[in-house]
Design an enzyme around this catalytic site. Sequence first.
Site, PDB file in Angstrom:
ATOM      1  N   GLY A  18       0.821  -1.211   0.000  1.00 50.58           N
ATOM      2  CA  GLY A  18       0.000   0.000   0.000  1.00 50.58           C
ATOM      3  C   GLY A  18       0.851   1.255   0.000  1.00 50.58           C
ATOM      4  O   GLY A  18       0.540   2.241   0.650  1.00 50.58           O
ATOM      5  N   SER A  45       0.685  -3.746   5.123  1.00 54.72           N
ATOM      6  CA  SER A  45       0.954  -3.896   6.547  1.00 54.72           C
ATOM      7  C   SER A  45       1.365  -2.554   7.125  1.00 54.72           C
ATOM      8  O   SER A  45       2.441  -2.048   6.803  1.00 54.72           O
ATOM      9  CB  SER A  45       2.068  -4.933   6.734  1.00 54.72           C
ATOM     10  N   ALA A  56       9.063  13.867  -6.097  1.00 56.90           N
ATOM     11  CA  ALA A  56       9.152  14.660  -7.334  1.00 56.90           C
ATOM     12  C   ALA A  56       8.622  13.817  -8.482  1.00 56.90           C
ATOM     13  O   ALA A  56       8.911  12.630  -8.572  1.00 56.90           O
ATOM     14  CB  ALA A  56      10.600  15.059  -7.595  1.00 56.90           C
ATOM     15  N   LYS A  84       6.191  21.990 -10.402  1.00 62.46           N
ATOM     16  CA  LYS A  84       7.553  21.677 -10.852  1.00 62.46           C
ATOM     17  C   LYS A  84       7.635  21.888 -12.366  1.00 62.46           C
ATOM     18  O   LYS A  84       6.970  21.197 -13.127  1.00 62.46           O
ATOM     19  CB  LYS A  84       7.871  20.215 -10.482  1.00 62.46           C
ATOM     20  N   PRO A 102      14.003  21.591 -18.381  1.00 63.31           N
ATOM     21  CA  PRO A 102      12.575  21.920 -18.247  1.00 63.31           C
ATOM     22  C   PRO A 102      11.692  20.873 -18.912  1.00 63.31           C
ATOM     23  O   PRO A 102      12.155  20.096 -19.739  1.00 63.31           O
ATOM     24  CB  PRO A 102      12.481  23.236 -19.027  1.00 63.31           C
ATOM     25  N   LEU A 341       8.847  -0.321  -6.724  1.00 62.37           N
ATOM     26  CA  LEU A 341      10.202  -0.750  -6.353  1.00 62.37           C
ATOM     27  C   LEU A 341      10.369  -2.267  -6.490  1.00 62.37           C
ATOM     28  O   LEU A 341      11.484  -2.745  -6.685  1.00 62.37           O
ATOM     29  CB  LEU A 341      10.505  -0.294  -4.925  1.00 62.37           C
ATOM     30  N   THR A 352      11.966   9.207 -12.114  1.00 61.39           N
ATOM     31  CA  THR A 352      11.339   8.326 -13.106  1.00 61.39           C
ATOM     32  C   THR A 352      10.494   7.199 -12.498  1.00 61.39           C
ATOM     33  O   THR A 352       9.738   6.543 -13.211  1.00 61.39           O
ATOM     34  CB  THR A 352      12.421   7.674 -13.977  1.00 61.39           C
ATOM     35  N   ILE A 354       7.956   6.888 -10.213  1.00 65.14           N
ATOM     36  CA  ILE A 354       6.489   6.962 -10.187  1.00 65.14           C
ATOM     37  C   ILE A 354       5.957   6.928 -11.626  1.00 65.14           C
ATOM     38  O   ILE A 354       4.935   6.298 -11.919  1.00 65.14           O
ATOM     39  CB  ILE A 354       6.013   8.217  -9.426  1.00 65.14           C
TER      40      ILE A 354
END
Length: 512
Positions: A18, A45, A56, A84, A102, A341, A352, A354
Amino acid sequence: MSEDVRNGRIRSIVIVGGGTAGWMAAASLRRHFGKAPIDITLVESSEIGTIGVGEATIPTIRNFYQSLGLDDLEVLRATQGTCKLGIRFKDWMAPGSAFIHPFSLYGQDLNGVPFQHYWLKARSVAEVGEMGEYSLGASLAAAGKFTVPAANPPSSLSVFDWALHFDAALFAQLMRRVAEANGVRRIDAKVVKVNLRPEDGFVASLDLHTGQSIEGDLFIDCSGFRGLLIEEALQTGYEDWSQWLFCDRALAVQSQPPEGAEPPPYTDVTAHSAGWRWRIPLQHRYGNGYVYSSRHIDDQAAEAELVAAVPDRLLHEPRLIRFTPGRRKKVWNRNVVALGLASGFLEPLESTSIALIETGIEKLKALFPDRSFDPAVVDEFNDWSRREMERVRDFVVLHYKAAQRGDTPFWRTTRDADVPETLARKVELFRSRGHIARYRWEMFQPPSWLAIFAGFDILPGGWDPALDGIDGAALAASLNQMRAGVARAVAQASTHGDFLRRYVGQAPAAAE
Ligand SMILES: Cc1cc2nc3c(=O)[nH]c(=O)nc-3n(C[C@H](O)[C@H](O)[C@H](O)COP(=O)(O)OP(=O)(O)OC[C@H]3O[C@@H](n4cnc5c(N)ncnc54)[C@H](O)[C@@H]3O)c2cc1C
């Protein structure tokens, strides 16, 4: 629909984890399947907790939450977020150097010739400024300004995009609210055993510490670095990329900056002796972290460097996170798909991770299997994921290779190390022809590559031969008009802090 097709449908999805990945997947898949008879259960958990970093983003996050029916201001408010426009690289070439990558186009392409060729020719005869002065996004960021892009930009000079900085825990909570409101079931429990089907090794069920057992057709592993299902149960294997990416640790700390100054509309990444430091402004606090190579500095020295560099009051002791840059050999194995992950991690540079969760979810929707788990579908997903991750890896490696500091063992190692062959070819093509090769499944588009090439002074020796007949002085004059137009647009924009106060409604925390 035939009976066979109906019977083969996936009826239950079990998501383990989660964190950002788990709740993004839960919210997005529930919305996607609507009233289709598919149960989605998420097991997390609260005892184990989440990684708690990842603040970010890149602009695709906005498409992601918009597809869930959320708008920008709602998300900024719910997550203590800020805007951002890009990333500022400080001290990477040499102490005192800086440039911005940018989310924006540069100048205007003309007659099929990219802008950089016009800029190269013009600067050979006159002073025409830095490449960043032809990017509205970079120029707004450098001035600490923010405005939303025009809905119908009058020219490519006005085209830019933006992303968010947000509190990762608040973003996961927001995703959870959306997911639960649409019918995702949450179980707070520890998975203590993964049961495999003896006949084919597919995951059959999960035993929880409560004594409950959860069955499912498709399992999504969002359990973080450990990869509870994809690795610990299925032993898929990990491709270690530390011959190209040397950073393998991070120390993260939150801080409270002093009252008064404005939060920058960009992520700050500053080169340090054995890596780099991020600084991410939120409304209520800042996130900071030192990403470094344990082959070049020990944890105590890294912590001392971080603490000395953060200009604010620290809110807690720095937290150490270890990682191995690389990817799971297969992100889809049997009936388990890994996201976040659990699927791999390069390092935080260029934000990168997310974005890879978003594309992983999109791929899963596009290739959603039935219970036969057709190998053609699984192979396509794995092939697409591998290529995408390799392209991102190349982009990140480029930064280290191109930085010309060479003043510490770390920077000499990264400067002198071999790079992946795919990256070497891309750099060579740009140096020799000013051309930016564009591949399928590439997250970063040519303007991003151009930003890094130009920012690190990797430039072609000449320009496109089609420009040989153009008068250099006249070209330089028109380029100077272009950058004056960008400067005027920047002058008219409000500061980032004003934008937040006006539209988001809370006073932002101050910056260094
Ligand atoms: C130093 C650092 C900086 C980063 N910065 C950025 C950034 O700026 N931008 C970006 O895009 N990404 C960034 N990332 C990556 C980003 O943090 C992750 O992609 C994102 O948070 C997703 O994490 P996750 O959900 O996969 O894992 P986690 O947050 O680790 O969540 C794992 C979940 O699994 C659950 N779990 C584990 N074991 C069990 C079990 N046995 N039973 C039940 N539940 C279990 C945990 O409770 C938890 O809910 C960064 C990563 C690091 C390491």
